[in-house]
Design an enzyme around this catalytic site. Structure first.
Site, PDB file in Angstrom:
ATOM      1  N   ASN A  49       0.872  -1.180   0.000  1.00 26.46           N
ATOM      2  CA  ASN A  49       0.000   0.000   0.000  1.00 26.46           C
ATOM      3  C   ASN A  49       0.905   1.224   0.000  1.00 26.46           C
ATOM      4  O   ASN A  49       1.510   1.543   1.018  1.00 26.46           O
ATOM      5  CB  ASN A  49      -0.888  -0.035   1.247  1.00 26.46           C
ATOM      6  CG  ASN A  49      -1.730   1.222   1.392  1.00 26.46           C
ATOM      7  OD1 ASN A  49      -1.782   2.052   0.482  1.00 26.46           O
ATOM      8  ND2 ASN A  49      -2.395   1.369   2.533  1.00 26.46           N
ATOM      9  N   LYS A  68       0.043   4.248  -0.222  1.00 24.53           N
ATOM     10  CA  LYS A  68      -0.614   5.428   0.385  1.00 24.53           C
ATOM     11  C   LYS A  68      -0.400   6.643  -0.537  1.00 24.53           C
ATOM     12  O   LYS A  68      -0.401   6.475  -1.754  1.00 24.53           O
ATOM     13  CB  LYS A  68      -0.092   5.639   1.810  1.00 24.53           C
ATOM     14  CG  LYS A  68      -0.210   4.340   2.637  1.00 24.53           C
ATOM     15  CD  LYS A  68       0.055   4.510   4.095  1.00 24.53           C
ATOM     16  CE  LYS A  68      -0.120   3.159   4.791  1.00 24.53           C
ATOM     17  NZ  LYS A  68       0.053   3.232   6.232  1.00 24.53           N
ATOM     18  N   HIS A  90      -9.366   1.116   5.036  1.00 23.19           N
ATOM     19  CA  HIS A  90      -8.086   1.315   5.732  1.00 23.19           C
ATOM     20  C   HIS A  90      -8.313   2.256   6.909  1.00 23.19           C
ATOM     21  O   HIS A  90      -9.130   3.186   6.824  1.00 23.19           O
ATOM     22  CB  HIS A  90      -7.047   1.894   4.764  1.00 23.19           C
ATOM     23  CG  HIS A  90      -5.666   1.858   5.339  1.00 23.19           C
ATOM     24  ND1 HIS A  90      -5.232   2.781   6.263  1.00 23.19           N
ATOM     25  CD2 HIS A  90      -4.646   0.986   5.156  1.00 23.19           C
ATOM     26  CE1 HIS A  90      -3.991   2.461   6.616  1.00 23.19           C
ATOM     27  NE2 HIS A  90      -3.608   1.386   5.955  1.00 23.19           N
ATOM     28  N   GLU A 125      -6.683   4.658   7.942  1.00 26.90           N
ATOM     29  CA  GLU A 125      -6.466   6.075   7.618  1.00 26.90           C
ATOM     30  C   GLU A 125      -7.696   6.675   6.952  1.00 26.90           C
ATOM     31  O   GLU A 125      -7.994   7.859   7.132  1.00 26.90           O
ATOM     32  CB  GLU A 125      -5.205   6.214   6.745  1.00 26.90           C
ATOM     33  CG  GLU A 125      -3.945   6.008   7.591  1.00 26.90           C
ATOM     34  CD  GLU A 125      -2.759   5.402   6.862  1.00 26.90           C
ATOM     35  OE1 GLU A 125      -2.743   5.382   5.621  1.00 26.90           O
ATOM     36  OE2 GLU A 125      -1.831   4.939   7.566  1.00 26.90           O
ATOM     37  N   GLU A 136      -4.912  -4.911  10.632  1.00 28.23           N
ATOM     38  CA  GLU A 136      -3.889  -3.894  10.834  1.00 28.23           C
ATOM     39  C   GLU A 136      -4.172  -3.156  12.142  1.00 28.23           C
ATOM     40  O   GLU A 136      -5.005  -2.227  12.164  1.00 28.23           O
ATOM     41  CB  GLU A 136      -3.914  -2.876   9.687  1.00 28.23           C
ATOM     42  CG  GLU A 136      -3.635  -3.466   8.332  1.00 28.23           C
ATOM     43  CD  GLU A 136      -3.075  -2.434   7.349  1.00 28.23           C
ATOM     44  OE1 GLU A 136      -1.956  -2.639   6.882  1.00 28.23           O
ATOM     45  OE2 GLU A 136      -3.741  -1.418   7.103  1.00 28.23           O
ATOM     46  N   GLY A 181       3.005   2.321  10.757  1.00 25.63           N
ATOM     47  CA  GLY A 181       4.004   3.380  10.625  1.00 25.63           C
ATOM     48  C   GLY A 181       4.740   3.714  11.911  1.00 25.63           C
ATOM     49  O   GLY A 181       5.394   4.758  11.997  1.00 25.63           O
ATOM     50  N   SER A 202       3.829  -2.065  10.204  1.00 22.31           N
ATOM     51  CA  SER A 202       5.284  -2.109  10.429  1.00 22.31           C
ATOM     52  C   SER A 202       5.927  -3.427  10.007  1.00 22.31           C
ATOM     53  O   SER A 202       6.887  -3.874  10.632  1.00 22.31           O
ATOM     54  CB  SER A 202       5.612  -1.787  11.895  1.00 22.31           C
ATOM     55  OG  SER A 202       5.229  -0.448  12.188  1.00 22.31           O
TER      56      SER A 202
END
Ligand code: 13P
Length: 251
Positions: free
Chosen positions: A6, A8, A92, A94, A162, A168, A206
């Site tokens: 991904n 992003k 996701h 985010e 996730e 991250g 990660s």
């Protein structure tokens, strides 16, 4: 196994060099490991063209649930499919955070993806506060209940677990914690679709070349959804080769 990248909001359609390196190295990865790269939408078409006759396939990072209409700035699953992409990530964390996407919206997006012939990669995962409160399992089950409609085709479905606090941050859950959540997700999928459905369950958060083998070797982990490390061909391929090694060890 499925290793999905991904990207992003990273990448430049004028520079496909890293993607091209991934395509060039993809044949090193055993065919039992599928490779998917999800670049930003403006790179979809060119990426698909660059990956022709490659085992690597391309996906998008989001879609609208409608096929067309007055939705400024959005892309339909049909538009994504028309670029030659085969996958789309939906839900996701985010997007759930930045755009207020609810389970109900995610559920409609997953159905839309399948309507257009795409495979939906549905993301779920708890926040750090939820984990600290001992609610991780409950949160993930509730997200599955809300994000996967009864009408979903298990043949075109991937789940990505996730944990939000692992994205991250360089932090990952223990392998025991990954095993516990993936076990619950697998039981949920078996209850819903039957044990033969074989919906892949990816771990994301990660994942790097240095920890990929350990995470991918966990029971009920069928691959990874990789953010930062998927931007570099060497790292992405190293993670895919770790998947190959895990499969070889299991054989
Ligand atoms: P990182 O691998 O950068 O932690 O991102 C994970 C992720 O959000 C993939 O969708």
């Amino acid at each position: 196994m499925l290793i999905a990248g991904n990207w992003k909001m990273n990448g430049d359609p004028r520079d496909l060099s890293e993607f091209t390196r991934m395509v060039a190295r993809a044949p090193e990865v055993r065919s039992a490991v599928a490779l998917v790269v999800c670049p930003p939408a403006v790179m979809l078409q060119k990426s698909v063209e660059r990956a022709t006759v490659s085992p690597l396939t391309v996906g998008a990072q989001d879609c609208h649930f409608a096929a067309s209409g007055a939705h400024t700035g959005d892309l339909s699953a049909e538009m994504i499919a028309s670029c030659g992409a085969e996958y789309v990530i939906v839900g996701h964390s985010e997007r759930r955070t930045d755009h207020g996407e609810t389970d109900e919206i995610v559920s409609r997006k997953a159905l839309a993806a399948q309507r257009a012939g795409l495979t939906a990669i549905v993301c779920i995962g708890e926040t750090e506060a939820q984990r600290d409160a001992g609610e991780a399992d409950q949160v993930v089950t509730s997200q599955l209940n809300g994000s996967i409609a009864d009408a979903v085709d298990p043949g075109r479905l991937v789940i990505a677990y996730e944990p939000v606090w692992a994205i991250g941050t360089g932090r990952t859950p223990s392998t025991a914690d990954v095993a516990a959540i993936h076990g619950s997700i697998r039981r949920w999928l078996d209850d819903r679709f039957g044990t033969v459905a074989g919906v892949p369950v990816l771990y994301g958060g990660s994942v790097k070349p240095g920890n990929a083998h350990e995470l991918l070797a966990v029971e009920n982990v069928d691959g990874a959804l990789v953010g930062g490390a998927s931007l570099k061909a060497d790292d992405f391929i190293a993670i895919a080769l770790a998947a190959t090694a895990v499969l070889e060890a299991r054989a």
